[in-house]
Design a protein around this motif. Structure first.
Motif, PDB file in Angstrom:
ATOM      1  N   ARG A 109       0.819   4.340  -2.814  1.00  0.00           N
ATOM      2  CA  ARG A 109       0.653   5.757  -2.512  1.00  0.00           C
ATOM      3  C   ARG A 109       1.853   6.568  -3.003  1.00  0.00           C
ATOM      4  O   ARG A 109       1.696   7.685  -3.522  1.00  0.00           O
ATOM      5  CB  ARG A 109       0.471   5.949  -0.999  1.00  0.00           C
ATOM      6  CG  ARG A 109      -0.819   5.392  -0.462  1.00  0.00           C
ATOM      7  CD  ARG A 109      -2.018   6.016  -1.167  1.00  0.00           C
ATOM      8  NE  ARG A 109      -2.167   7.421  -0.811  1.00  0.00           N
ATOM      9  CZ  ARG A 109      -2.608   8.348  -1.649  1.00  0.00           C
ATOM     10  NH1 ARG A 109      -2.908   8.045  -2.900  1.00  0.00           N
ATOM     11  NH2 ARG A 109      -2.734   9.596  -1.251  1.00  0.00           N
ATOM     12  N   MET A 110       3.054   6.033  -2.870  1.00  0.00           N
ATOM     13  CA  MET A 110       4.230   6.722  -3.380  1.00  0.00           C
ATOM     14  C   MET A 110       4.153   6.878  -4.892  1.00  0.00           C
ATOM     15  O   MET A 110       4.549   7.913  -5.443  1.00  0.00           O
ATOM     16  CB  MET A 110       5.491   5.949  -2.978  1.00  0.00           C
ATOM     17  CG  MET A 110       5.795   5.993  -1.486  1.00  0.00           C
ATOM     18  SD  MET A 110       7.053   4.801  -0.982  1.00  0.00           S
ATOM     19  CE  MET A 110       8.448   5.395  -1.910  1.00  0.00           C
ATOM     20  N   GLN A 111       3.617   5.864  -5.543  1.00  0.00           N
ATOM     21  CA  GLN A 111       3.410   5.945  -6.986  1.00  0.00           C
ATOM     22  C   GLN A 111       2.405   7.057  -7.313  1.00  0.00           C
ATOM     23  O   GLN A 111       2.585   7.816  -8.270  1.00  0.00           O
ATOM     24  CB  GLN A 111       2.917   4.596  -7.504  1.00  0.00           C
ATOM     25  CG  GLN A 111       2.878   4.469  -9.011  1.00  0.00           C
ATOM     26  CD  GLN A 111       2.499   3.059  -9.431  1.00  0.00           C
ATOM     27  OE1 GLN A 111       2.163   2.204  -8.607  1.00  0.00           O
ATOM     28  NE2 GLN A 111       2.547   2.798 -10.724  1.00  0.00           N
ATOM     29  N   LYS A 126       6.333   9.445   4.498  1.00  0.00           N
ATOM     30  CA  LYS A 126       5.473   9.915   5.584  1.00  0.00           C
ATOM     31  C   LYS A 126       4.071  10.237   5.060  1.00  0.00           C
ATOM     32  O   LYS A 126       3.066   9.876   5.684  1.00  0.00           O
ATOM     33  CB  LYS A 126       6.096  11.149   6.249  1.00  0.00           C
ATOM     34  CG  LYS A 126       7.334  10.830   7.059  1.00  0.00           C
ATOM     35  CD  LYS A 126       8.169  12.071   7.363  1.00  0.00           C
ATOM     36  CE  LYS A 126       7.504  13.019   8.302  1.00  0.00           C
ATOM     37  NZ  LYS A 126       8.390  14.168   8.642  1.00  0.00           N
ATOM     38  N   LYS A 127       3.999  10.897   3.927  1.00  0.00           N
ATOM     39  CA  LYS A 127       2.698  11.204   3.333  1.00  0.00           C
ATOM     40  C   LYS A 127       1.961   9.922   2.956  1.00  0.00           C
ATOM     41  O   LYS A 127       0.739   9.826   3.102  1.00  0.00           O
ATOM     42  CB  LYS A 127       2.872  12.092   2.091  1.00  0.00           C
ATOM     43  CG  LYS A 127       3.307  13.510   2.394  1.00  0.00           C
ATOM     44  CD  LYS A 127       3.714  14.259   1.138  1.00  0.00           C
ATOM     45  CE  LYS A 127       2.590  14.365   0.131  1.00  0.00           C
ATOM     46  NZ  LYS A 127       3.014  15.142  -1.070  1.00  0.00           N
ATOM     47  N   ALA A 128       2.720   8.926   2.477  1.00  0.00           N
ATOM     48  CA  ALA A 128       2.108   7.649   2.110  1.00  0.00           C
ATOM     49  C   ALA A 128       1.495   6.968   3.323  1.00  0.00           C
ATOM     50  O   ALA A 128       0.399   6.398   3.242  1.00  0.00           O
ATOM     51  CB  ALA A 128       3.148   6.741   1.446  1.00  0.00           C
ATOM     52  N   LYS A 160       0.829  -1.201   0.000  1.00  0.00           N
ATOM     53  CA  LYS A 160       0.000   0.000   0.000  1.00  0.00           C
ATOM     54  C   LYS A 160       0.870   1.261   0.000  1.00  0.00           C
ATOM     55  O   LYS A 160       0.507   2.273  -0.611  1.00  0.00           O
ATOM     56  CB  LYS A 160      -0.934  -0.023   1.217  1.00  0.00           C
ATOM     57  CG  LYS A 160      -1.941  -1.178   1.181  1.00  0.00           C
ATOM     58  CD  LYS A 160      -2.829  -1.177   2.411  1.00  0.00           C
ATOM     59  CE  LYS A 160      -3.649  -2.459   2.506  1.00  0.00           C
ATOM     60  NZ  LYS A 160      -4.522  -2.674   1.349  1.00  0.00           N
ATOM     61  N   SER A 161       2.017   1.203   0.671  1.00  0.00           N
ATOM     62  CA  SER A 161       2.940   2.344   0.666  1.00  0.00           C
ATOM     63  C   SER A 161       3.471   2.597  -0.740  1.00  0.00           C
ATOM     64  O   SER A 161       3.556   3.748  -1.187  1.00  0.00           O
ATOM     65  CB  SER A 161       4.101   2.093   1.631  1.00  0.00           C
ATOM     66  OG  SER A 161       3.660   1.943   2.964  1.00  0.00           O
TER      67      SER A 161
END
Length: 269
Positions: free
Chosen positions: A49-51, A201-203, A45-46
């Motif tokens: 989100r980074m993608q 961190k945002k992810a 999932k990280s």
């Protein structure tokens, strides 16, 4: 690079946060009945989100694939410099190129092991622990009925076929605690930047955005809090000691004990 540790609190309501493929996809639990989420699930999932935030990702989900490569070997060999390093058996150069190219390789590591003798292992700067709930969870089986046949009725039949009946399994409510750390020495070796850390961190804060499915409806999983601990990269308190600073209650509320000298805390939520 500084040393970072994090503790994340996730609340779950009437969904399947992480199905177990060896148990017919039911929510993961241990023998004591505590709910679990695998570290690989959190990393997947990280990466997603980074993608979403524009990072180049090596291990892409098929449904999120942004290039023409249908396997990891083809994606790796799609980088001419990396392919050349593989052929030359220059593992140090291959690792350097891969880390420079993909954010998830820098952060989570990667094993490039393919036919022909290619074997390059890269240790990730970020480690994530197997997540567990604060208390045992109740697993609920929900019977569902489709409004139409997926297969024709048995010969001679005119009613519903057997595949109109189904079942899904959910966790009624659970408070999961996810713990992880960023190793400063490996981060420096892999070329991890502060920009990489900021995106990660945002992810974490938005981990379940764009992750909706029938098993995880929108809003059924929530990042209630992320405690982000920062220390100097040379003289730091052990990660296990940092984790013990956080106490999470069964209602999802959490508190942090008095911080040791040299430890800074940022609450991301």
């Amino acid at each position: 690079m500084k040393k970072y540790d994090f503790v994340m609190v996730v609340t779950v309501d009437n969904c399947n946060p992480n199905g177990d493929p060896l148990n017919e996809g039911r929510p993961r639990t241990n023998i004591a009945g505590y709910g679990e989420m695998s570290a690989e699930c959190i990393k997947r999932k990280s990466r997603n989100r980074m993608q979403d935030y524009g990072c180049k990702i090596f291990v892409q989900s098929d449904e999120r694939r942004e290039d023409e490569y249908t396997c990891l070997r083809d994606r790796a060999n799609g980088n001419p410099a990396l392919e050349k390093a593989f052929k030359a058996k220059d593992n140090a150069l291959a690792a350097e190129i891969a880390c420079a190219e993909w954010a998830d390789v820098r952060l989570f590591g990667q094993l490039f092991a393919y036919g022909g003798g290619t074997s390059v292992g890269i240790k990730g700067a970020v480690s994530v622990c197997h997540a567990q709930t604060v208390e045992p969870v109740e697993i609920k089986d929900i019977q569902i009925v489709k409004s139409t046949n997926g297969e024709p009725p048995k010969k001679g039949g005119t009613g519903k076929s057997s595949d109109t009946m189904g079942c899904k399994t959910v966790v009624e409510h659970g408070v999961y605690v996810v713990k992880g750390s960023v190793n400063p020495m490996i981060a420096e070796k892999n070329g991890v930047t502060e920009e990489d850390i900021d995106v990660f961190k945002k992810a974490l804060v938005t981990l379940f955005e764009n992750d909706e499915s029938a098993a995880r409806p929108a809003g059924s999983m929530d990042v209630a809090q992320v405690y982000w601990f920062e220390q100097d990269g040379k003289n730091y308190k052990p990660t296990a000691k940092i984790f013990k600073l956080v106490t999470v209650d069964k209602d999802g509320s959490s508190t942090v004990a008095e911080l040791p000298d040299g430890v800074k805390l940022e609450e991301l939520v």
